[in-house]
Enzyme design. Sequence first.
Site, PDB file in Angstrom:
ATOM      1  N   MET A  97       0.788  -1.224   0.000  1.00 56.40           N
ATOM      2  CA  MET A  97       0.000   0.000   0.000  1.00 56.40           C
ATOM      3  C   MET A  97       0.829   1.288   0.000  1.00 56.40           C
ATOM      4  O   MET A  97       0.489   2.258   0.645  1.00 56.40           O
ATOM      5  CB  MET A  97      -0.946  -0.017   1.211  1.00 56.40           C
ATOM      6  CG  MET A  97      -1.882  -1.205   1.223  1.00 56.40           C
ATOM      7  SD  MET A  97      -2.845  -1.315  -0.297  1.00 56.40           S
ATOM      8  CE  MET A  97      -4.014  -0.010  -0.028  1.00 56.40           C
ATOM      9  N   ASN A 114       1.285  -5.765 -10.159  1.00 54.82           N
ATOM     10  CA  ASN A 114       0.379  -5.377  -9.078  1.00 54.82           C
ATOM     11  C   ASN A 114      -0.989  -5.985  -9.342  1.00 54.82           C
ATOM     12  O   ASN A 114      -1.400  -6.171 -10.495  1.00 54.82           O
ATOM     13  CB  ASN A 114       0.258  -3.854  -8.998  1.00 54.82           C
ATOM     14  CG  ASN A 114      -0.667  -3.423  -7.861  1.00 54.82           C
ATOM     15  OD1 ASN A 114      -0.494  -3.850  -6.732  1.00 54.82           O
ATOM     16  ND2 ASN A 114      -1.669  -2.623  -8.176  1.00 54.82           N
ATOM     17  N   HIS A 116      -4.972  -5.186  -8.534  1.00 50.04           N
ATOM     18  CA  HIS A 116      -5.780  -4.032  -8.147  1.00 50.04           C
ATOM     19  C   HIS A 116      -7.256  -4.437  -8.130  1.00 50.04           C
ATOM     20  O   HIS A 116      -7.737  -5.011  -9.115  1.00 50.04           O
ATOM     21  CB  HIS A 116      -5.551  -2.875  -9.117  1.00 50.04           C
ATOM     22  CG  HIS A 116      -6.348  -1.665  -8.787  1.00 50.04           C
ATOM     23  ND1 HIS A 116      -6.004  -0.796  -7.771  1.00 50.04           N
ATOM     24  CD2 HIS A 116      -7.494  -1.176  -9.310  1.00 50.04           C
ATOM     25  CE1 HIS A 116      -6.898   0.173  -7.687  1.00 50.04           C
ATOM     26  NE2 HIS A 116      -7.808  -0.025  -8.615  1.00 50.04           N
ATOM     27  N   SER A 143      -7.964  -6.583 -11.482  1.00 49.36           N
ATOM     28  CA  SER A 143      -7.015  -6.465 -12.601  1.00 49.36           C
ATOM     29  C   SER A 143      -5.596  -6.759 -12.121  1.00 49.36           C
ATOM     30  O   SER A 143      -5.232  -6.361 -11.001  1.00 49.36           O
ATOM     31  CB  SER A 143      -7.040  -5.025 -13.169  1.00 49.36           C
ATOM     32  OG  SER A 143      -8.347  -4.640 -13.549  1.00 49.36           O
ATOM     33  N   ASP A 152      -1.645   2.794 -10.821  1.00 47.90           N
ATOM     34  CA  ASP A 152      -2.648   1.853 -11.344  1.00 47.90           C
ATOM     35  C   ASP A 152      -2.947   2.116 -12.811  1.00 47.90           C
ATOM     36  O   ASP A 152      -4.017   1.751 -13.313  1.00 47.90           O
ATOM     37  CB  ASP A 152      -3.945   1.934 -10.519  1.00 47.90           C
ATOM     38  CG  ASP A 152      -3.671   1.660  -9.045  1.00 47.90           C
ATOM     39  OD1 ASP A 152      -4.364   2.243  -8.211  1.00 47.90           O
ATOM     40  OD2 ASP A 152      -2.734   0.903  -8.765  1.00 47.90           O
TER      41      ASP A 152
HETATM   42  N1  LIG Z   1       4.034   4.118  -8.961  1.00 48.31           N
HETATM   43  C1  LIG Z   1       3.135   3.189  -8.613  1.00 48.31           C
HETATM   44  N2  LIG Z   1       3.090   2.770  -7.331  1.00 48.31           N
HETATM   45  C2  LIG Z   1       2.169   1.822  -6.974  1.00 48.31           C
HETATM   46  C3  LIG Z   1       1.247   1.317  -7.904  1.00 48.31           C
HETATM   47  C4  LIG Z   1       1.338   1.779  -9.256  1.00 48.31           C
HETATM   48  O1  LIG Z   1       0.576   1.336 -10.141  1.00 48.31           O
HETATM   49  N3  LIG Z   1       2.283   2.705  -9.566  1.00 48.31           N
HETATM   50  N4  LIG Z   1       0.234   0.435  -7.489  1.00 48.31           N
HETATM   51  C5  LIG Z   1      -0.018   0.497  -6.049  1.00 48.31           C
HETATM   52  C6  LIG Z   1      -1.031  -0.421  -5.473  1.00 48.31           C
HETATM   53  N5  LIG Z   1      -2.236   0.370  -5.189  1.00 48.31           N
HETATM   54  C7  LIG Z   1      -3.383  -0.028  -5.816  1.00 48.31           C
HETATM   55  O2  LIG Z   1      -3.442  -1.084  -6.480  1.00 48.31           O
HETATM   56  C8  LIG Z   1      -2.217   1.487  -4.317  1.00 48.31           C
HETATM   57  C9  LIG Z   1      -1.527   1.409  -3.116  1.00 48.31           C
HETATM   58  C10 LIG Z   1      -1.486   2.513  -2.261  1.00 48.31           C
HETATM   59  C11 LIG Z   1      -2.135   3.699  -2.586  1.00 48.31           C
HETATM   60  C12 LIG Z   1      -2.042   4.871  -1.662  1.00 48.31           C
HETATM   61  O3  LIG Z   1      -2.769   5.857  -1.817  1.00 48.31           O
HETATM   62  N6  LIG Z   1      -1.132   4.784  -0.671  1.00 48.31           N
HETATM   63  C13 LIG Z   1      -0.878   5.874   0.279  1.00 48.31           C
HETATM   64  C14 LIG Z   1      -0.783   5.311   1.683  1.00 48.31           C
HETATM   65  C15 LIG Z   1      -1.983   4.448   2.001  1.00 48.31           C
HETATM   66  C16 LIG Z   1      -1.701   3.601   3.257  1.00 48.31           C
HETATM   67  O4  LIG Z   1      -0.543   3.586   3.731  1.00 48.31           O
HETATM   68  O5  LIG Z   1      -2.663   2.944   3.706  1.00 48.31           O
HETATM   69  C17 LIG Z   1       0.473   6.517  -0.022  1.00 48.31           C
HETATM   70  O6  LIG Z   1       1.368   5.816  -0.564  1.00 48.31           O
HETATM   71  O7  LIG Z   1       0.611   7.683   0.341  1.00 48.31           O
HETATM   72  C18 LIG Z   1      -2.837   3.782  -3.784  1.00 48.31           C
HETATM   73  C19 LIG Z   1      -2.888   2.674  -4.643  1.00 48.31           C
HETATM   74  C20 LIG Z   1       1.267   0.318  -5.289  1.00 48.31           C
HETATM   75  N7  LIG Z   1       2.144   1.381  -5.671  1.00 48.31           N
HETATM   76  N1  LIG Z   2      -4.686  -0.515  -4.259  1.00 46.45           N
HETATM   77  C1  LIG Z   2      -4.069  -1.720  -3.772  1.00 46.45           C
HETATM   78  C2  LIG Z   2      -5.132  -2.590  -3.154  1.00 46.45           C
HETATM   79  O1  LIG Z   2      -6.146  -2.114  -2.674  1.00 46.45           O
HETATM   80  N2  LIG Z   2      -4.867  -3.906  -3.158  1.00 46.45           N
HETATM   81  C3  LIG Z   2      -5.789  -4.827  -2.586  1.00 46.45           C
HETATM   82  O2  LIG Z   2      -5.414  -5.060  -1.233  1.00 46.45           O
HETATM   83  C4  LIG Z   2      -5.899  -6.349  -0.874  1.00 46.45           C
HETATM   84  C5  LIG Z   2      -4.769  -7.046  -0.159  1.00 46.45           C
HETATM   85  O3  LIG Z   2      -5.278  -8.188   0.430  1.00 46.45           O
HETATM   86  P1  LIG Z   2      -4.237  -9.287   0.995  1.00 46.45           P
HETATM   87  O4  LIG Z   2      -3.240  -8.556   1.844  1.00 46.45           O
HETATM   88  O5  LIG Z   2      -5.133 -10.215   1.786  1.00 46.45           O
HETATM   89  O6  LIG Z   2      -3.597  -9.936  -0.195  1.00 46.45           O
HETATM   90  C6  LIG Z   2      -6.287  -7.068  -2.180  1.00 46.45           C
HETATM   91  O7  LIG Z   2      -7.694  -7.142  -2.306  1.00 46.45           O
HETATM   92  C7  LIG Z   2      -5.722  -6.184  -3.250  1.00 46.45           C
HETATM   93  O8  LIG Z   2      -6.497  -6.170  -4.447  1.00 46.45           O
END
Ligand SMILES: Nc1nc2c(c(=O)[nH]1)N[C@@H](CN(C=O)c1ccc(C(=O)N[C@@H](CCC(=O)O)C(=O)O)cc1)CN2
Ligand SMILES: NCC(=O)N[C@@H]1O[C@H](COP(=O)([O-])[O-])[C@@H](O)[C@H]1O
Length: 220
Positions: A97, A114, A116, A143, A152
Amino acid sequence: MKADQPPLPRILVLASGSGTNLQALIDASRERDFPGQICAVGSNRPNAFALERAAQAHIETFVVDHQKYDSREEFDGALMAEIRRHNPDLLVLAGFMRILTTDFVRAFRGRLLNIHPSLLPKYTGLNTHQRALDAGDTQHGVSVHFVTEELDGGPVIAQAEVSIAPDDTAETLAERVQEKEHILYPIVVRWFCEGRIQLGTDYVLFDGELLNSPMRLPDN
Ligand SMILES: Nc1nc2c(c(=O)[nH]1)N[C@@H](CN(C=O)c1ccc(C(=O)N[C@@H](CCC(=O)O)C(=O)O)cc1)CN2
Ligand SMILES: NCC(=O)N[C@@H]1O[C@H](COP(=O)([O-])[O-])[C@@H](O)[C@H]1O
């Protein structure tokens, strides 16, 4: 592994939470014909249960706690250094995250996946299930994509659909999406380890051919 066989591709998984997707990958990697090995599991959260799952599977773990760094760049630099210690062929984000910096993404471009919880390009970012419910969508899903600088926004490799029921909540929907995640992710990771998927400039090659639309998991 027989003496004359090359080592299996090394998969490093990054997770921040419960690790059910990690568990699905651990379980898949135990299948005799799985073409990869999980070499390490890392997290930005010391208390992530994913670390416990890895330990129970006798997989090396590490923590790079993002709260200990003053900037995203410093965190990513420390994370990259730790990752490189394990010399992975593939980095799998499984509920990781943290938004990764451009330097990080470029360092692992083409070997960074990743999962999503939406049918990209719909609902990038967080809170995808509630957003789909609020929009009145009837179809949702998951996805798997290559990670690029755009959050994403990387080319999508495969998707699986989940129908939304009238009485669904974010929690009930998430549960059904995760069931599909646990099937889809191991399939895509297997394809990568078999050399069947590659990242082009802004597209995916599947078996050397341009993938015009994401591979779809059959409904069943
Ligand atoms: N440059 C990229 N980094 C990440 C991607 C990506 O496609 N390009 N995918 C993400 C995974 N993700 C959704 O699938 C995702 C993860 C985290 C966040 C977010 O807003 N994080 C916050 C903190 C949130 C927390 O700590 O609970 C942050 O980083 O400030 C959005 C989307 C992984 N990285
Ligand atoms: N944007 C990133 C995001 O939301 N990812 C989501 O976090 C969950 C992790 O579950 P897990 O820790 O049980 O695998 C999963 O559902 C994944 O799609």
